[in-house]
Enzyme design. Structure first.
Site: not given
Length: 328
Positions: A12, A190, A193
């Site tokens: 990021h 994503h 996680e």
């Protein structure tokens, strides 16, 4: 380990900002960010969700294309110092012009110019992946996808989604991902996680990505692990990030080696390294120490990363030469 050439696919851009850089920028602009730093100068947060708010506070001092050019130089200097020869960075027009296409073009031009200078001076190649922010909601994702589609090309190569994966469903963002895909951008999401194995399955079913950011909680569902292996889905694993944030209690408990042994394509990245006090070098050292990974395994992982990179064939050929003996 520091000198071993490395490829990083999950970084990021703002999350890679050294805290000293953000403190200096805040001082220049007269912004008080003292509450987001520890006494020794690092970033201070309690958990992942507090981390998101600290991340956004740190990003608030990045207010112009020139700020992002300076950030890009700082990030690439640190990456190159840790042996990274190719990196893909997550960028969001939410932070770079508020989703306005004209402003986004100015930010992107500044970032790209700084990246070109770093490639010339440091030998590191950077490409960009636009991300919408999941907890900002699907309506905010639409102009972000339009920004991505407008600037898709040889440098802006992918589209993804970051943020709090417990908010909303991947299918809520289908319009944004279809817009990006139609513009020729490659897709990563994503998942896995914090949302468990189900979040990985939902992302695969709704958005059909080539890569999953993190994805490590897929280990909870071995049928899903087999699906990842069979379909060749690449996981952008960030083990140091996961251990620091408490996704797994220790390096030994991290499933990256189990996933690899079961045939899943895994890669290694740092996510938001200064927030977690890590680097590509320290992650490689921990992987070697914990799982016995040697140069042959790291070469395999970097070959996987190069194959999975969203850049064009000419760039891949150039990066393959930099990997040299470690990738043969």
């Amino acid at each position: 380990m520091r000198d071993l050439p490395k490829i990083e696919l999950h970084l990021h851009h703002e999350g890679a900002a050294p805290p000293s850089f953000i403190r200096g920028l805040a001082k220049e602009k007269g912004v008080d960010l003292s509450g987001i730093f520890t006494e020794d100068g690092g970033y201070a947060y309690r958990d992942f969700w507090h981390f998101l708010s600290v991340y956004e506070a740190a990003t608030s001092v990045l207010q112009s294309p020139e700020d992002y050019a300076r950030l890009t130089r700082a990030v690439l200097e640190e990456s190159a110092a840790n042996g990274v020869v190719y990196s893909e960075t997550f960028l969001s027009p939410d932070f770079c012009g508020g989703g306005d296409i004209a402003a986004w073009r100015e930010y992107l031009a500044a970032i790209r110019e700084a990246a070109d200078e770093a490639e010339r001076d440091l030998g590191i190649t950077l490409r960009g992946i636009v991300t919408c922010i999941r907890h900002f909601g699907p309506e905010r994702a639409r102009p972000i996808a339009e920004c991505a589609a407008d600037t898709a090309g040889d440098w802006l190569v992918g589209f993804g989604m970051a943020g709090d994966e417990l908010k909303g469903k991947p299918s809520d963002f289908l319009w944004a991902f279809q817009c990006a895909r139609e513009a020729g951008l490659r897709i990563t999401v994503h998942a896995g996680e914090w949302g468990g194995a189900a979040s990985v399955r939902d992302a695969l079913d709704a958005l059909h990505p080539e890569r999953i950011g993190h994805g490590v909680q897929a280990i909870e569902d071995l049928a899903l692990v087999d699906r990842l292996a069979e379909d060749g889905i690449v996981l952008e694993c960030c083990p140091g990030s996961n251990v620091t944030l408490g996704v797994f209690e220790s390096w030994r408990a991290h499933p990256i080696e189990t996933l690899r042994e079961r045939g899943v394509k895994v890669t290694v990245s740092t996510d938001d390294p200064p927030f977690f006090g890590i680097s590509m070098t320290s992650d490689y050292e921990n992987l070697a120490r914990t799982f016995g990974w040697d140069e042959e395994v790291f070469a395999e992982v970097n070959r996987t990363a190069l194959d999975a990179a969203f850049c064009d064939a000419a760039t891949k050929e150039k990066i393959a030469k930099k990997l040299g003996d470690s990738a043969t």
